[in-house]
Design a protein around this motif. Structure first.
Motif, PDB file in Angstrom:
ATOM      1  N   GLY A 258      76.162  24.361 -63.298  1.00  0.00           N
ATOM      2  CA  GLY A 258      75.697  24.123 -64.675  1.00  0.00           C
ATOM      3  C   GLY A 258      75.992  22.708 -65.124  1.00  0.00           C
ATOM      4  N   GLY A 259      75.930  21.764 -64.175  1.00  0.00           N
ATOM      5  CA  GLY A 259      76.354  20.398 -64.485  1.00  0.00           C
ATOM      6  C   GLY A 259      75.215  19.496 -64.942  1.00  0.00           C
ATOM      7  N   MET A 260      75.405  18.222 -64.645  1.00  0.00           N
ATOM      8  CA  MET A 260      74.513  17.194 -65.180  1.00  0.00           C
ATOM      9  C   MET A 260      73.042  17.400 -64.825  1.00  0.00           C
TER      10      MET A 260
ATOM     11  N   PRO B 141      80.737  24.408 -68.853  1.00  0.00           N
ATOM     12  CA  PRO B 141      79.375  23.851 -68.716  1.00  0.00           C
ATOM     13  C   PRO B 141      78.295  24.785 -69.264  1.00  0.00           C
TER      14      PRO B 141
ATOM     15  N   PRO C 294      85.345  30.836 -58.796  1.00  0.00           N
ATOM     16  CA  PRO C 294      84.570  30.123 -57.766  1.00  0.00           C
ATOM     17  C   PRO C 294      83.715  31.030 -56.879  1.00  0.00           C
TER      18      PRO C 294
ATOM     19  N   LEU D 176      74.827  23.084 -57.041  1.00  0.00           N
ATOM     20  CA  LEU D 176      76.283  22.986 -56.898  1.00  0.00           C
ATOM     21  C   LEU D 176      76.630  21.649 -56.259  1.00  0.00           C
TER      22      LEU D 176
ATOM     23  N   ASP E 185      77.626  19.072 -53.418  1.00  0.00           N
ATOM     24  CA  ASP E 185      76.991  19.044 -52.084  1.00  0.00           C
ATOM     25  C   ASP E 185      77.619  20.002 -51.065  1.00  0.00           C
TER      26      ASP E 185
ATOM     27  N   HIS F 237      76.564  23.759 -51.059  1.00  0.00           N
ATOM     28  CA  HIS F 237      75.169  24.204 -50.878  1.00  0.00           C
ATOM     29  C   HIS F 237      75.054  25.218 -49.737  1.00  0.00           C
TER      30      HIS F 237
ATOM     31  N   VAL G  32      68.835  21.389 -54.775  1.00  0.00           N
ATOM     32  CA  VAL G  32      68.867  19.947 -54.999  1.00  0.00           C
ATOM     33  C   VAL G  32      69.188  19.261 -53.674  1.00  0.00           C
ATOM     34  N   LYS G  33      68.849  18.000 -53.566  1.00  0.00           N
ATOM     35  CA  LYS G  33      69.202  17.261 -52.353  1.00  0.00           C
ATOM     36  C   LYS G  33      70.680  16.877 -52.416  1.00  0.00           C
TER      37      LYS G  33
ATOM     38  N   GLU H  76      64.727  19.725 -53.476  1.00  0.00           N
ATOM     39  CA  GLU H  76      64.191  19.036 -54.654  1.00  0.00           C
ATOM     40  C   GLU H  76      64.385  17.509 -54.542  1.00  0.00           C
TER      41      GLU H  76
ATOM     42  N   PHE I 240      82.152  14.550 -61.719  1.00  0.00           N
ATOM     43  CA  PHE I 240      82.052  13.910 -60.403  1.00  0.00           C
ATOM     44  C   PHE I 240      83.421  13.662 -59.787  1.00  0.00           C
TER      45      PHE I 240
ATOM     46  N   TRP J   7      84.678  16.244 -57.394  1.00  0.00           N
ATOM     47  CA  TRP J   7      84.095  16.557 -56.079  1.00  0.00           C
ATOM     48  C   TRP J   7      83.470  15.364 -55.371  1.00  0.00           C
TER      49      TRP J   7
ATOM     50  N   TYR K 293      74.440  10.338 -51.580  1.00  0.00           N
ATOM     51  CA  TYR K 293      74.142  10.932 -52.888  1.00  0.00           C
ATOM     52  C   TYR K 293      72.797  10.461 -53.439  1.00  0.00           C
TER      53      TYR K 293
HETATM   54  N1  LIG Z   1      68.782  12.656 -58.225  1.00  0.00           N
HETATM   55  C1  LIG Z   1      69.063  13.878 -57.777  1.00  0.00           C
HETATM   56  O1  LIG Z   1      68.293  14.484 -57.037  1.00  0.00           O
HETATM   57  C2  LIG Z   1      70.342  14.477 -58.174  1.00  0.00           C
HETATM   58  C3  LIG Z   1      70.962  14.001 -59.319  1.00  0.00           C
HETATM   59  C4  LIG Z   1      72.171  14.554 -59.676  1.00  0.00           C
HETATM   60  C5  LIG Z   1      72.730  15.520 -58.888  1.00  0.00           C
HETATM   61  N2  LIG Z   1      72.111  15.968 -57.775  1.00  0.00           N
HETATM   62  C6  LIG Z   1      72.766  16.971 -56.907  1.00  0.00           C
HETATM   63  O2  LIG Z   1      72.996  18.132 -57.712  1.00  0.00           O
HETATM   64  C7  LIG Z   1      74.239  18.746 -57.348  1.00  0.00           C
HETATM   65  C8  LIG Z   1      75.097  18.913 -58.590  1.00  0.00           C
HETATM   66  O3  LIG Z   1      75.256  17.645 -59.190  1.00  0.00           O
HETATM   67  P1  LIG Z   1      75.639  17.460 -60.730  1.00  0.00           P
HETATM   68  O4  LIG Z   1      75.438  16.033 -61.023  1.00  0.00           O
HETATM   69  O5  LIG Z   1      74.973  18.487 -61.572  1.00  0.00           O
HETATM   70  O6  LIG Z   1      77.209  17.748 -60.599  1.00  0.00           O
HETATM   71  P2  LIG Z   1      78.231  18.230 -61.739  1.00  0.00           P
HETATM   72  O7  LIG Z   1      79.571  17.918 -61.198  1.00  0.00           O
HETATM   73  O8  LIG Z   1      77.841  17.691 -63.065  1.00  0.00           O
HETATM   74  O9  LIG Z   1      78.009  19.814 -61.788  1.00  0.00           O
HETATM   75  C9  LIG Z   1      78.426  20.688 -60.769  1.00  0.00           C
HETATM   76  C10 LIG Z   1      78.407  22.081 -61.338  1.00  0.00           C
HETATM   77  O10 LIG Z   1      78.713  23.011 -60.302  1.00  0.00           O
HETATM   78  C11 LIG Z   1      79.577  23.994 -60.857  1.00  0.00           C
HETATM   79  N3  LIG Z   1      80.361  24.609 -59.768  1.00  0.00           N
HETATM   80  C12 LIG Z   1      81.266  24.028 -58.947  1.00  0.00           C
HETATM   81  N4  LIG Z   1      81.773  24.944 -58.105  1.00  0.00           N
HETATM   82  C13 LIG Z   1      81.171  26.112 -58.390  1.00  0.00           C
HETATM   83  C14 LIG Z   1      81.255  27.441 -57.877  1.00  0.00           C
HETATM   84  N5  LIG Z   1      82.072  27.737 -56.870  1.00  0.00           N
HETATM   85  N6  LIG Z   1      80.500  28.409 -58.436  1.00  0.00           N
HETATM   86  C15 LIG Z   1      79.648  28.122 -59.465  1.00  0.00           C
HETATM   87  N7  LIG Z   1      79.523  26.882 -59.987  1.00  0.00           N
HETATM   88  C16 LIG Z   1      80.269  25.906 -59.467  1.00  0.00           C
HETATM   89  C17 LIG Z   1      80.444  23.271 -61.851  1.00  0.00           C
HETATM   90  O11 LIG Z   1      80.937  24.208 -62.803  1.00  0.00           O
HETATM   91  C18 LIG Z   1      79.412  22.320 -62.466  1.00  0.00           C
HETATM   92  O12 LIG Z   1      78.760  22.949 -63.537  1.00  0.00           O
HETATM   93  C19 LIG Z   1      74.844  17.857 -56.259  1.00  0.00           C
HETATM   94  O13 LIG Z   1      74.495  18.388 -55.008  1.00  0.00           O
HETATM   95  C20 LIG Z   1      74.139  16.522 -56.450  1.00  0.00           C
HETATM   96  O14 LIG Z   1      74.057  15.755 -55.253  1.00  0.00           O
HETATM   97  C21 LIG Z   1      70.914  15.497 -57.417  1.00  0.00           C
END
Ligand SMILES: NC(=O)c1ccc[n+]([C@@H]2O[C@H](COP(=O)([O-])OP(=O)(O)OC[C@H]3O[C@@H](n4cnc5c(N)ncnc54)[C@H](O)[C@@H]3O)[C@@H](O)[C@H]2O)c1
Length: 410
Positions: free
Chosen positions: A11-13, A44, A78, A98, A100, A103, A120-121, A147, A189, A192, A203
């Motif tokens: 549920g992140g960024m 989140p 988790p 989630l 990386d 995944h 997501v990639k 994605e 970030f 992890w 990334y």
């Molecule tokens: N440009 C892109 O394509 C792009 C951009 C950003 C992120 N991403 C990818 O998206 C993924 C997430 O990135 P983000 O920026 O959202 O990260 P983030 O750190 O903001 O969010 C990660 C989320 O995962 C959740 N999480 C962690 N462990 C968990 C578990 N065991 N069970 C359930 N939820 C869990 C956390 O609560 C958090 O909400 C990464 O793989 C990143 O590489 C891709």
């Protein structure tokens, strides 16, 4: 089979910025059913639930949270994603966002419970894991898509057509850049995105490594990456900057710089772009995408969002929520198109009843090569795996033997 319910893991960024708004819109137009979201804890989920912009864009829409929103924020679950997956009827869809390194177990859990997968990639961190995913998905006639949204930028699609029409000649050398904002270093970030798990090349550099292959059809065969480590505010250490040199199968070279360091007060949301040079018999040619200045800038009296600044170069291409002839706001941009196209694939497979025909449809998607799948975009896993080894050995070159799919060190 009707429309699919979608469970988002994480549920992140990226869920906040792109995935949830895209899925809410698809739900609103009847393309998908119920949306649920599972994160490790409720913080989140509350941010997503209470977001003023998401509420404005999608009045009266909501998601089913795992864990429920009244769970204390300090309680972590988790493994809850496994129960969330089990709660779905077969052949729905799990959208994995989630960190990386999580995944792979999440994808396997989803496939083992008969779920289509959008991820997501980067899909996974090793080629071996990818092969396993490809095998089980085809056995079960389940869709797995990655994605890579830059593929759906109209400029990428046009470049692919024009390169393949022969307008440019052969790719010979190029330069790509994606520098994400400095303030990422204060986000989740730091929990992890540490040097042992990821780096700016795998990334975000991976977007351009993939894009050059997407445009030219050339596979990356070798990579050398060096990185610069810095501490996060919580004391963890991460690679904050990287430089990669990728060689493609025709000898073409791509230089890629990446980082978490675009100044917070800079006008853009990040800095990015791609320049490629080509050779023909009696000439050279060039493709240049300046993805920083898109022709719109604002100098405004009140700041839009964090980080607070009064001058912006506006990115109208990736993802925006804009007024439309309907309730709230509508998502536009290649970030939305990418998710829409992936969801269409998921929906299409189960409109087909015959298993052999389902398999043929999955193979058509692989062959078309527009949507990244384990079958057609496996080179990303191989080159990322090489890059991770290389960065930890301070730039030693690793290369891929495509016949054996082995990774070799130079
Ligand atoms: N440009 C892109 O394509 C792009 C951009 C950003 C992120 N991403 C990818 O998206 C993924 C997430 O990135 P983000 O920026 O959202 O990260 P983030 O750190 O903001 O969010 C990660 C989320 O995962 C959740 N999480 C962690 N462990 C968990 C578990 N065991 N069970 C359930 N939820 C869990 C956390 O609560 C958090 O909400 C990464 O793989 C990143 O590489 C891709």
């Amino acid at each position: 089979m009707g429309v699919k319910n979608i469970l988002i893991l994480g549920g992140g960024m990226i869920v906040y910025d792109q995935i949830l708004p895209s899925l809410y819109h698809l739900q609103r137009i009847g393309a998908i059913g119920q949306i649920s979201i599972c994160a490790r804890h409720t913080t989140p989920l509350k941010t997503l639930h209470d977001s003023p912009i998401i509420k404005e864009a999608f009045p009266n829409q909501s998601f089913v949270p795992f864990p429920s929103l009244n769970t204390p924020e300090e309680e972590y679950y988790p493994e809850l994603y496994k129960d969330a997956i089990k709660s779905l009827p077969p052949r729905q869809c799990v959208f994995i966002a989630l960190p990386d390194h999580l995944h792979y177990p999440a994808i396997m859990e989803a496939l083992n419970h008969e779920q289509h997968v959008i991820c997501v990639k980067p899909l996974v961190q090793t080629y071996k894991q990818l092969v396993e995913i490809e095998k089980i998905s085809k056995e079960k006639k389940l869709f797995v898509g990655v994605e890579y949204h830059k593929r759906f930028d109209i400029r990428s699609l046009l470049a692919r057509k024009h390169y393949r029409d022969g307008l440019f000649g052969e790719f010979v050398i190029g330069e790509a850049k994606m520098i994400e904002p400095y303030y990422y270093r204060h986000s989740n970030f730091q929990n992890w995105f540490t040097y042992d798990i990821s780096d700016p090349f795998t990334y975000v550099g991976c977007h351009y490594v993939d894009l050059v292959s997407f445009i030219t059809g050339l596979k990356p065969v070798a990579v050398s990456v060096i990185g610069i480590k810095k501490p996060y505010s919580n004391g963890n250490i991460g690679y904050m900057w990287s430089h990669g040199r990728v060689t493609y199968e025709n000898g073409g070279i791509l230089s890629v710089i990446n980082g978490l360091g675009y100044p917070d007060m800079g006008g853009g949301s990040n800095q990015q772009g791609l320049e490629m040079y080509f050779e023909s018999k009696n000439s050279t040619s060039i493709l240049r995408h300046d993805d920083q200045f898109r022709g719109v800038s604002y100098s405004i009296k009140e700041e839009l969002t964090e980080p607070r600044k009064k001058f912006y170069t506006i990115n109208t291409d990736y993802f925006r929520l804009v007024p439309w002839n309907g309730p709230g706001l509508k998502p536009v941009g290649y970030g939305y198109t990418s998710i829409e196209e992936l969801v269409k694939c998921v929906n299409k497979i189960d409109t087909i009843e015959d298993e052999q025909e389902q398999l043929e449809e999955l193979e058509n998607i692989d062959k078309q090569g527009i949507i990244a799948t384990p079958k057609n975009a496996y080179y990303n896993e191989l080159i990322n795996e090489c890059a991770r080894l290389s960065i930890q050995e301070n730039g030693k070159t690793y290369f891929v033997d495509y016949k054996s799919k082995n990774i070799l060190k130079k």
